[in-house]
Design a protein around this motif. Structure first.
Motif, mmCIF file in Angstrom:
data_model
loop_
_atom_site.group_PDB
_atom_site.id
_atom_site.type_symbol
_atom_site.label_atom_id
_atom_site.label_comp_id
_atom_site.label_asym_id
_atom_site.label_seq_id
_atom_site.Cartn_x
_atom_site.Cartn_y
_atom_site.Cartn_z
ATOM 1 N N ARG A 34 -4.347 -5.416 6.219
ATOM 2 C CA ARG A 34 -3.174 -5.281 5.365
ATOM 3 C C ARG A 34 -2.696 -3.831 5.315
ATOM 4 N NH1 ARG A 34 -4.082 -8.501 0.476
ATOM 5 N NH2 ARG A 34 -3.576 -10.142 1.924
ATOM 6 N N ARG A 35 -3.638 -2.876 5.237
ATOM 7 C CA ARG A 35 -3.259 -1.460 5.227
ATOM 8 C C ARG A 35 -2.598 -1.064 6.524
ATOM 9 N NH1 ARG A 35 -8.774 0.261 2.784
ATOM 10 N NH2 ARG A 35 -9.297 -0.164 4.930
ATOM 11 N N THR A 38 0.879 -2.532 6.646
ATOM 12 C CA THR A 38 1.788 -1.799 5.762
ATOM 13 C C THR A 38 2.197 -0.478 6.388
ATOM 14 O OG1 THR A 38 0.767 -2.806 3.834
ATOM 15 C CG2 THR A 38 2.026 -0.793 3.460
ATOM 16 N N TRP A 42 6.075 0.597 7.486
ATOM 17 C CA TRP A 42 6.803 1.771 7.001
ATOM 18 C C TRP A 42 7.159 2.722 8.137
ATOM 19 C CZ3 TRP A 42 9.562 1.737 3.005
ATOM 20 C CH2 TRP A 42 9.195 1.011 1.889
#
Length: 61
Positions: A34-35, A38, A42
């Motif tokens: 998930r990190r 993300t 971005w």
């Protein structure tokens, strides 16, 4: 093959695949993935904004 039979087989297989996918998602470590997702998202947003932003001419000194 009769359409109703085909539809019943399709639904049964779809149910099996959803169950397998759910079990796989629960077994996968979500934190690191998930990190990373993300951060990648971005980064793509920033890249897109750089591509869209108008270029300003450099001032001659």
């Amino acid at each position: 093959m009769h359409p109703e039979t085909h539809l019943a087989l399709h639904r049964a297989r779809a149910t099996e695949l959803r169950a397998q996918a759910g079990a796989y998602r629960l077994a996968a470590p979500a934190g690191r993935t998930r990190r990373l997702r993300t951060r990648l998202g971005w980064t793509l947003v920033e890249l897109g904004l750089r591509l869209v932003a108008p270029r300003t001419p450099a001032l001659a000194s």
